[in-house]
Structure formats: C-alpha cells, structure tokens
Design a protein around this motif. Structure first.
Motif, short mmCIF file in Angstrom:
data_model
loop_
_atom_site.label_atom_id
_atom_site.label_comp_id
_atom_site.label_asym_id
_atom_site.label_seq_id
_atom_site.Cartn_x
_atom_site.Cartn_y
_atom_site.Cartn_z
N ALA A 44 -77.70 51.04 -3.91
CA ALA A 44 -78.97 51.55 -4.44
C ALA A 44 -79.31 52.87 -3.77
CB ALA A 44 -80.09 50.53 -4.22
N ASN A 45 -79.74 53.82 -4.55
CA ASN A 45 -80.15 55.13 -4.04
C ASN A 45 -81.67 55.22 -3.94
OD1 ASN A 45 -77.54 56.13 -3.76
ND2 ASN A 45 -77.48 56.90 -5.85
N ALA A 46 -82.13 56.15 -3.15
CA ALA A 46 -83.57 56.33 -2.93
C ALA A 46 -84.32 56.66 -4.23
CB ALA A 46 -83.81 57.43 -1.90
N ASP A 47 -83.63 57.22 -5.22
CA ASP A 47 -84.29 57.57 -6.49
C ASP A 47 -84.45 56.38 -7.43
OD1 ASP A 47 -81.69 57.22 -7.43
OD2 ASP A 47 -81.45 59.29 -8.10
N GLY A 48 -83.96 55.20 -7.03
CA GLY A 48 -84.09 53.99 -7.83
C GLY A 48 -82.83 53.61 -8.59
N GLY A 49 -81.91 54.55 -8.73
CA GLY A 49 -80.66 54.27 -9.42
C GLY A 49 -79.61 53.71 -8.48
N PHE A 50 -78.40 53.61 -8.98
CA PHE A 50 -77.28 53.12 -8.20
C PHE A 50 -76.14 54.11 -8.31
CE2 PHE A 50 -79.72 49.35 -8.77
CZ PHE A 50 -79.44 48.55 -7.66
N GLY A 51 -75.36 54.26 -7.26
CA GLY A 51 -74.24 55.19 -7.26
C GLY A 51 -73.18 54.78 -6.26
N SER A 52 -72.52 55.78 -5.69
CA SER A 52 -71.50 55.59 -4.65
C SER A 52 -70.38 54.68 -5.10
CB SER A 52 -72.14 55.08 -3.36
OG SER A 52 -73.08 56.03 -2.90
N ALA A 53 -69.92 54.89 -6.31
CA ALA A 53 -68.77 54.18 -6.88
C ALA A 53 -69.03 52.69 -7.08
CB ALA A 53 -67.51 54.41 -6.05
N LEU A 54 -70.28 52.30 -7.32
CA LEU A 54 -70.52 50.91 -7.72
C LEU A 54 -69.69 50.63 -8.96
CD1 LEU A 54 -71.81 48.16 -7.57
CD2 LEU A 54 -73.82 49.09 -8.73
N GLU A 55 -69.71 51.54 -9.91
CA GLU A 55 -68.78 51.49 -11.03
C GLU A 55 -67.61 52.35 -10.57
OE1 GLU A 55 -66.52 51.22 -14.11
OE2 GLU A 55 -67.01 53.22 -13.47
N ALA A 94 -85.31 50.46 -13.52
CA ALA A 94 -85.99 50.69 -14.81
C ALA A 94 -86.67 52.05 -14.81
CB ALA A 94 -87.01 49.59 -15.07
N ALA A 95 -87.33 52.39 -13.72
CA ALA A 95 -87.98 53.70 -13.62
C ALA A 95 -86.94 54.82 -13.62
CB ALA A 95 -88.84 53.76 -12.37
N TRP A 96 -85.82 54.59 -12.95
CA TRP A 96 -84.77 55.62 -12.90
C TRP A 96 -84.21 55.85 -14.30
CZ3 TRP A 96 -79.57 55.85 -14.04
CH2 TRP A 96 -78.95 57.05 -13.68
N VAL A 97 -83.91 54.77 -15.03
CA VAL A 97 -83.37 54.91 -16.38
C VAL A 97 -84.36 55.66 -17.27
CG1 VAL A 97 -82.71 53.65 -18.48
CG2 VAL A 97 -81.83 52.93 -16.27
N ALA A 98 -85.63 55.32 -17.16
CA ALA A 98 -86.65 56.02 -17.95
C ALA A 98 -86.66 57.50 -17.62
CB ALA A 98 -88.03 55.40 -17.70
N GLY A 99 -86.40 57.84 -16.37
CA GLY A 99 -86.40 59.23 -15.94
C GLY A 99 -85.22 60.04 -16.43
N VAL A 100 -84.07 59.39 -16.65
CA VAL A 100 -82.89 60.14 -17.12
C VAL A 100 -82.69 60.03 -18.63
CG1 VAL A 100 -81.69 59.96 -14.91
CG2 VAL A 100 -81.20 58.29 -16.70
N ALA A 101 -83.42 59.13 -19.27
CA ALA A 101 -83.29 58.98 -20.73
C ALA A 101 -83.80 60.25 -21.42
CB ALA A 101 -84.07 57.76 -21.21
N GLU A 102 -83.15 60.58 -22.50
CA GLU A 102 -83.55 61.74 -23.27
C GLU A 102 -84.71 61.38 -24.19
OE1 GLU A 102 -79.82 62.68 -25.01
OE2 GLU A 102 -79.00 63.40 -23.12
N ALA A 103 -85.29 62.35 -24.83
CA ALA A 103 -86.46 62.13 -25.69
C ALA A 103 -86.20 61.07 -26.76
CB ALA A 103 -86.88 63.44 -26.34
#
Length: 169
Positions: A44-55, A94-103
């Motif tokens: 989990a990253n501080a911005d609410g998303g996930f990274g670092s090769a989880l996938e 959920a907040a992170w996804v909302a933030g990167v989702a397009e219009a």
C-alpha cells in the motif's frame, strides 16, 4: 495425477514472495487471514493505491490500477474485503481509483509515471493500446469493472456511477 503438496510448499518457500507464501498457507490450512493481510499491507502506498510490483508485471513503485485490483482480489479471496480490519485499505484504494479515473469512468491500464519508470518501461505500450486523455496508455472498463465493483465504499461509488453513465472509446 496426484499433487505433491510437500514439494509445492518447498518450492513456494524457496521462490515465492511473502504474500504468495501467506496465501498458499491459507489455502493449505496452515495460515491465517491476518497473516495474508499483514503481507499485503507493505504494498500500500501513501496515496491510497498499491504498487511496488504487487502485480508482478508492473514493477514500478507507483500506485497502479492493476495492483489496486490485485489487492482487492486478495482481500476478497481471504474473506476480509468487508472486514473492519481492512476498512482503511478499501476506503483508501476507493479514493485512489476515483482520483485516477477519467471523466467517463475509465481507469488507465498503467499510470503515466509507471510507464516512464525503469521498472515499468513498456507497460501498456502495445501499439494497439489506445492512449487515454490523461496521457496514460489505455484504459480499462468492461471486464475489469467486475473487479472494480468491489470498490463499493466512499469515493468508489462516484467512480462506478461515472463508469456506468458515460461510455468510453
């Protein structure tokens, strides 16, 4: 054909990531949900998303849609998606996804920062993949929306409404 579970467990112990070892332990009845969630949290990253090769195919440190979806899948498979112990992870993603989702509700396959990172070079750069308005290569809706439907608290509700009401190309 029989499966040699001791050999499989030995292989996992020697080669798999901690998260995958914890998931296997849970399936084999020797682990706990709490240990799986504890192994997931470092992604989990501080911005609410996930990274670092989880996938594993997306190796950059940045939060990524594929890593977020993988995290939600792990929570679902362990039966902890709706647990108070993981409410923070679900709310934040959920907040992170909302933030990167397009219009129109589309979510990029790969965020631009990862596409440019040495560990993410080539991610989403297939010649047939469209480029989203945000500059990220491609976007996912359709099949992945089934997975994103797990994002059902807080900001995730707004993202799902946009995704259903506005078609994307």
């Amino acid at each position: 054909m029989s499966i040699d579970l001791p050999a499989a467990a030995t292989f996992l112990e020697a080669n798999a990531r901690l998260l995958d070892r914890r998931r296997a332990e849970l399936v084999l009845g020797t682990g706990t949900r709490e240990r799986v969630v504890a192994a997931l949290r470092p992604y989990a990253n501080a911005d609410g998303g996930f990274g670092s090769a989880l996938e594993p195919d997306v190796r950059g440190p940045h939060s990524e849609p594929t890593a977020a979806l993988t995290a939600l899948e792990v929570l679902a498979e362990t039966g902890t998606l709706d647990s108070p112990a993981t409410a923070d992870l679900v709310r934040d993603v959920a907040a992170w996804v909302a933030g990167v989702a397009e219009a129109g509700g589309g979510v990029p396959f790969v965020v631009a920062a990862t596409a440019e990172h040495p560990g993410g070079r080539g991610c989403g750069r297939h010649p047939a993949a469209p480029t989203s308005p945000s500059g990220s290569p491609g976007r996912c809706t359709g099949e992945s929306c089934r997975g994103w439907a797990w994002v059902r608290r807080g900001a995730g509700r707004g993202w799902r409404r946009r995704s259903r009401s506005t078609p994307t190309a």
